[in-house]
Structure formats: structure tokens, C-alpha cells
Design an enzyme around this catalytic site. Structure first.
Site, PDB file in Angstrom:
ATOM      1  N   CYS A   7       0.856  -1.205   0.000  1.00 49.85           N
ATOM      2  CA  CYS A   7       0.000   0.000   0.000  1.00 49.85           C
ATOM      3  C   CYS A   7       0.888   1.251   0.000  1.00 49.85           C
ATOM      4  CB  CYS A   7      -0.940   0.005   1.200  1.00 49.85           C
ATOM      5  SG  CYS A   7      -2.372  -1.076   1.008  1.00 49.85           S
ATOM      6  N   ASP A  30      10.370  -6.804  -8.553  1.00 48.66           N
ATOM      7  CA  ASP A  30      10.584  -7.425  -7.242  1.00 48.66           C
ATOM      8  C   ASP A  30      11.967  -7.021  -6.729  1.00 48.66           C
ATOM      9  OD1 ASP A  30       9.246 -10.186  -5.740  1.00 48.66           O
ATOM     10  OD2 ASP A  30      11.284  -9.558  -5.213  1.00 48.66           O
ATOM     11  N   ASN A  83       1.217 -16.749  -4.523  1.00 46.80           N
ATOM     12  CA  ASN A  83       1.382 -17.483  -3.273  1.00 46.80           C
ATOM     13  C   ASN A  83       0.244 -17.086  -2.342  1.00 46.80           C
ATOM     14  OD1 ASN A  83       3.863 -18.708  -4.032  1.00 46.80           O
ATOM     15  ND2 ASN A  83       4.949 -16.816  -3.546  1.00 46.80           N
ATOM     16  N   GLY A  89       4.303 -19.838   1.213  1.00 45.73           N
ATOM     17  CA  GLY A  89       5.386 -18.898   0.902  1.00 45.73           C
ATOM     18  C   GLY A  89       4.962 -17.454   0.765  1.00 45.73           C
ATOM     19  N   HIS A  96      -0.775 -10.269  -4.740  1.00 43.04           N
ATOM     20  CA  HIS A  96       0.076  -9.892  -5.873  1.00 43.04           C
ATOM     21  C   HIS A  96       0.305 -11.099  -6.762  1.00 43.04           C
ATOM     22  CE1 HIS A  96       2.532 -11.024  -2.410  1.00 43.04           C
ATOM     23  NE2 HIS A  96       3.373 -11.574  -3.275  1.00 43.04           N
ATOM     24  N   HIS A  98       3.105 -12.712  -9.231  1.00 43.02           N
ATOM     25  CA  HIS A  98       4.491 -12.673  -9.711  1.00 43.02           C
ATOM     26  C   HIS A  98       4.494 -12.956 -11.216  1.00 43.02           C
ATOM     27  CE1 HIS A  98       6.493 -13.161  -5.652  1.00 43.02           C
ATOM     28  NE2 HIS A  98       5.300 -13.634  -5.359  1.00 43.02           N
TER      29      HIS A  98
HETATM   30  P1  AMP Z   1       5.295 -13.453  -1.649  1.00 41.61           P
HETATM   31  O1  AMP Z   1       6.316 -14.364  -1.010  1.00 41.61           O
HETATM   32  O2  AMP Z   1       4.489 -14.106  -2.731  1.00 41.61           O
HETATM   33  O3  AMP Z   1       4.447 -12.758  -0.613  1.00 41.61           O
HETATM   34  O4  AMP Z   1       6.121 -12.361  -2.432  1.00 41.61           O
HETATM   35  C1  AMP Z   1       6.497 -11.151  -1.871  1.00 41.61           C
HETATM   36  C2  AMP Z   1       7.538 -10.583  -2.780  1.00 41.61           C
HETATM   37  O5  AMP Z   1       7.629  -9.194  -2.531  1.00 41.61           O
HETATM   38  C3  AMP Z   1       8.925 -11.174  -2.571  1.00 41.61           C
HETATM   39  O6  AMP Z   1       9.370 -11.755  -3.792  1.00 41.61           O
HETATM   40  C4  AMP Z   1       9.772  -9.970  -2.160  1.00 41.61           C
HETATM   41  O7  AMP Z   1      11.076 -10.010  -2.705  1.00 41.61           O
HETATM   42  C5  AMP Z   1       8.961  -8.796  -2.702  1.00 41.61           C
HETATM   43  N1  AMP Z   1       9.128  -7.542  -1.990  1.00 41.61           N
HETATM   44  C6  AMP Z   1       9.075  -7.334  -0.653  1.00 41.61           C
HETATM   45  N2  AMP Z   1       9.248  -6.025  -0.372  1.00 41.61           N
HETATM   46  C7  AMP Z   1       9.393  -5.396  -1.569  1.00 41.61           C
HETATM   47  C8  AMP Z   1       9.617  -4.050  -1.959  1.00 41.61           C
HETATM   48  N3  AMP Z   1       9.734  -3.077  -1.065  1.00 41.61           N
HETATM   49  N4  AMP Z   1       9.722  -3.758  -3.273  1.00 41.61           N
HETATM   50  C9  AMP Z   1       9.634  -4.757  -4.197  1.00 41.61           C
HETATM   51  N5  AMP Z   1       9.417  -6.044  -3.889  1.00 41.61           N
HETATM   52  C10 AMP Z   1       9.308  -6.373  -2.600  1.00 41.61           C
HETATM   53 ZN    ZN Z   2      -1.830  -3.267   1.176  1.00 45.72          ZN
END
Ligand code: AMP
Ligand code: ZN
Length: 106
Positions: A7, A30, A83, A89, A96, A98
Site C-alpha cells: 500500500c 521485485d 502465493n 510462501g 500480488h 508474480h
Molecule cells: P510473496 O512471497 O508471494 O508474498 O512475495 C512477496 C515478494 O515481494 C517477494 O518476492 C519480495 O522479494 C517482494 N518484496 C518485498 N518487499 C518489496 C519491496 N519493497 N519492493 C519490491 N518487492 C518487494
Molecule cells: Zn496493502
């Protein structure tokens, strides 16, 4: 949500570059890429995970955003991952998708 990192990104708090955006979602790189290209498609609306999403239109718009983004960037071959839940994970509890392309490191 005020304490949600995605957010905050959507709100522009970190000046994150959006590689694509529309009315429904933003797309950014990412921070810890697991592939040559690793993008995240994030709805502007805070929804914790796919389990909490009850808006079919938004779900469709998110997949359309995947297609818009890959077309715009010339990404022809890619993998999409959502995920859902800690055990699967999920680390960030703002839904989101990926987008991964090229060599994958996982
Ligand atoms: P998930 O494990 O599916 O919740 O993926 C979360 C993803 O968000 C991970 O691949 C992180 O590397 C990525 N992530 C976390 N913080 C940030 C950020 N500030 N900017 C970009 N990606 C992020
Ligand atoms: Zn949010």
C-alpha cells in the site's frame, strides 16, 4: 492499509518506478528477483490474499494487467505465480501476481 508495504508503494512513499499501471493495479520490479525478469502485479485495493478476493472483475483485470505488461515489455514467455498463505510462501499479505521470465533461480 497504513502498515502494508505494498500500500505504501502504491501510495508513492518510496518513489518506486512502476513499469506499468492502470486503474486497477500497479506493476513494479521485485526487490529480490528470483528470475532474470521478476515483476509484481499489485491491485491498488488492499486485499490480503486470493482467499479474501471476492471480486471477479478485479481478478480478471489483474490477469489482463499481466498481459498488458508482458506485451508492453516484449516478454513472450513467462510464468505467473500467486502465493496464498504463509505455508505456501506468502510473505506480503497484499495480493500480488508474480511474473517471472528468463532464467529462474528457485
Ligand atoms: P510473496 O512471497 O508471494 O508474498 O512475495 C512477496 C515478494 O515481494 C517477494 O518476492 C519480495 O522479494 C517482494 N518484496 C518485498 N518487499 C518489496 C519491496 N519493497 N519492493 C519490491 N518487492 C518487494
Ligand atoms: Zn496493502
Amino acid at each position: 492499509m497504513t502498515d502494508c508495504i505494498f500500500c505504501k508503494i502504491i501510495n508513492g512513499d518510496f518513489n518506486t518506478e512502476f513499469v506499468h499501471e492502470n486503474e486497477y493495479a500497479v506493476v513494479f520490479k521485485d526487490i529480490n528477483p528470483k528470475a532474470d525478469i521478476h515483476l509484481l502485479v499489485v491491485p491498488r485495493k488492499h486485499v490480503e490474499s486470493l482467499n479474501e478476493l471476492d471480486d471477479e472483475i478485479l481478478l480478471g483485470k489483474l490477469m489482463t494487467t499481466v498481459k498488458e505488461t508482458t506485451k508492453k515489455l516484449g516478454i513472450k514467455s513467462y510464468r505467473t505465480i500467486i502465493n496464498t498463505g504463509k505455508e505456501a510462501g506468502q510473505e506480503v499479505f497484499h495480493l500480488h501476481i508474480h511474473i517471472l521470465s528468463g532464467k529462474m533461480n528457485f
